[in-house]
Design an enzyme around this catalytic site. Structure first.
Site, PDB file in Angstrom:
ATOM      1  N   HIS A 110      -2.519   1.266   6.834  1.00  0.00           N
ATOM      2  CA  HIS A 110      -2.904   1.217   5.419  1.00  0.00           C
ATOM      3  C   HIS A 110      -2.991   2.635   4.873  1.00  0.00           C
ATOM      4  O   HIS A 110      -3.198   3.604   5.626  1.00  0.00           O
ATOM      5  CB  HIS A 110      -4.247   0.505   5.245  1.00  0.00           C
ATOM      6  CG  HIS A 110      -4.567   0.195   3.818  1.00  0.00           C
ATOM      7  ND1 HIS A 110      -3.774  -0.619   3.038  1.00  0.00           N
ATOM      8  CD2 HIS A 110      -5.582   0.609   3.004  1.00  0.00           C
ATOM      9  CE1 HIS A 110      -4.292  -0.705   1.820  1.00  0.00           C
ATOM     10  NE2 HIS A 110      -5.384   0.038   1.777  1.00  0.00           N
TER      11      HIS A 110
ATOM     12  N   CYS B 113       0.816  -1.215   0.000  1.00  0.00           N
ATOM     13  CA  CYS B 113       0.000   0.000   0.000  1.00  0.00           C
ATOM     14  C   CYS B 113       0.852   1.269   0.000  1.00  0.00           C
ATOM     15  O   CYS B 113       0.663   2.162  -0.833  1.00  0.00           O
ATOM     16  CB  CYS B 113      -0.961  -0.014   1.193  1.00  0.00           C
ATOM     17  SG  CYS B 113      -0.189   0.075   2.834  1.00  0.00           S
TER      18      CYS B 113
ATOM     19  N   HIS C  29      -5.734   2.135  -4.442  1.00  0.00           N
ATOM     20  CA  HIS C  29      -4.809   1.611  -3.434  1.00  0.00           C
ATOM     21  C   HIS C  29      -4.400   0.191  -3.775  1.00  0.00           C
ATOM     22  O   HIS C  29      -5.058  -0.505  -4.555  1.00  0.00           O
ATOM     23  CB  HIS C  29      -5.444   1.661  -2.036  1.00  0.00           C
ATOM     24  CG  HIS C  29      -6.590   0.703  -1.849  1.00  0.00           C
ATOM     25  ND1 HIS C  29      -6.837   0.054  -0.670  1.00  0.00           N
ATOM     26  CD2 HIS C  29      -7.577   0.280  -2.694  1.00  0.00           C
ATOM     27  CE1 HIS C  29      -7.904  -0.712  -0.768  1.00  0.00           C
ATOM     28  NE2 HIS C  29      -8.376  -0.589  -1.988  1.00  0.00           N
TER      29      HIS C  29
END
Length: 384
Positions: free
Chosen positions: A348, A300, A360
């Site tokens: 994240h 990520c 993402h």
């Protein structure tokens, strides 16, 4: 030829063998305790008599049916997706911890190298100062020896020994020159000694700092190995669960790369952060890989860093660091290209794509995709 009196024994052996085969029993070696089949009630707890050698040889052949196992029933797709999302979040948290610890290792090793360079420079200064001391030590030793022996080298002594005015002048001139040179060399000796003492003290301090920096680097590396082991354990769990998932569950996990009705071409924005978003959108469909930073696979924070780097913006490596850089933005004021971090532990991160969406690198088994930004609890928003 078999005699009649041996027929009962033979018939008994054949009968015993037939019973053993029918019941699926395997008789152990002589003297071993037989293990009862849990599916068959135990009628007599007394140990059975040892079977004849021929029967034991036959019973050593494995029963093919005993090796057959019923495969587990396929996992419910929804339950499997929930489990792997939970495990993957834990793995991503461990992944970000490894990345952060790696940076600490890099910093500790840089400190170690700098400390060792200071130590080496300080030792070189000690060597130079000691060489200067050695150059002037001969003068200091001679003066000390002369004083010890009571040698008189002052002008009064020259006056007492002079036999003529000219000799007195010559002797006093020589004495002045000797005194000047001696005092100069003695002063240099004292200065060199002082510099040597200071250099030795600095060298000892630098050596101690280098040793401490080495210990800190080793400790950081040990913590990194621990975190890497933890991450690998989580990765193994995720891969094992993914391997058990049905095709339907995997498809449900991956989902659509772009939600229905979301028009990438219709995204409006400006500035370098918008350009970074456009770059990130070109990676839709690329696989998620722990620790990857592109250009064809990402985690990520790796996707965020890589996309911004393509437009000349330096963004930190980890999601925690990305949550601290740039300029804070109220979530209600997000614009396409803003960096959005998620969860209380900031494990994240994604890039806002407008209209309530983000791009993402989600998790293992899920390619880079566009998803609603409120799919996870938002931690903060930053604009780089």
């Amino acid at each position: 030829m078999v005699s009649e009196h041996s027929l009962p024994t033979l018939r008994g052996s054949v009968t015993a063998l037939a019973v053993a085969v029918v019941c699926g029993c395997i008789v152990g070696q002589a003297g071993a305790d037989p293990q009862p089949d849990p599916a068959v009630p135990v009628v007599d707890a007394q140990p059975a008599p040892a079977a004849p050698a021929a029967d034991r040889a036959r019973s050593a052949v494995p029963d093919p049916a005993a090796a057959f196992t019923v495969p587990p029933a396929p996992m419910d797709p929804a339950a499997a997706v929930d489990q792997i999302i939970t495990l993957s979040h834990e793995a991503e948290r461990a992944n970000q911890a490894v990345l952060a610890q790696q940076q600490k290792v890099d910093a500790a090793e840089a400190d170690q190298r700098a400390a060792e360079a200071r130590r080496d420079a300080a030792q070189a200064a000690v060597d130079a100062a000691q060489a200067a001391v050695d150059r002037y030590r001969d003068t200091a030793d001679r003066v000390a020896a002369a004083n010890y022996q009571g040698v008189q080298v002052n002008k009064l002594y020259a006056l007492m020994l002079s036999k003529s005015p000219q000799q007195l002048l010559d002797q006093m001139s020589v004495l002045d020159q000797i005194t000047f040179e001696t005092e100069k060399r003695l002063a240099a000796y004292k200065s060199a000694e002082a510099e040597a003492r200071a250099a030795r003290a600095e060298s000892a301090k630098a050596a101690d700092e280098a040793a401490q920096a080495t210990t800190a680097a080793q400790d950081a590396q040990a913590r990194l190995r621990d975190k890497q082991d933890s991450l690998q354990g989580r990765i193994n769990e995720v891969r094992e669960l993914y391997g058990q998932m049905t095709g339907a569950a995997r498809a449900q996990l991956a989902g659509a790369l772009i939600p229905a009705g979301f028009d990438i071409a219709g995204i409006v924005g400006a500035g370098p952060e918008f350009a970074a978003l456009q770059v990130a959108l070109t990676r839709i469909g690329d696989p998620y890989v722990w620790g990857a930073t592109g250009p064809h696979q990402f985690d990520c924070s790796g996707l965020v860093q890589w996309a911004y780097a393509q437009v000349g913006i330096d963004v930190p490596r980890t999601s925690q660091q990305q949550a601290q850089g740039g300029t804070p933005v109220n979530p209600a004021d997000m614009q396409p290209g803003d960096v959005v971090t998620f969860y209380d532990d900031v494990s994240h991160v994604g890039i806002y794509a407008g209209n309530g969406m983000m791009v993402h690198a989600s998790t293992f088994g899920v390619p880079v995709k566009v998803q609603t930004v409120d799919s996870f609890p938002i931690h903060n928003v930053r604009r780089y």
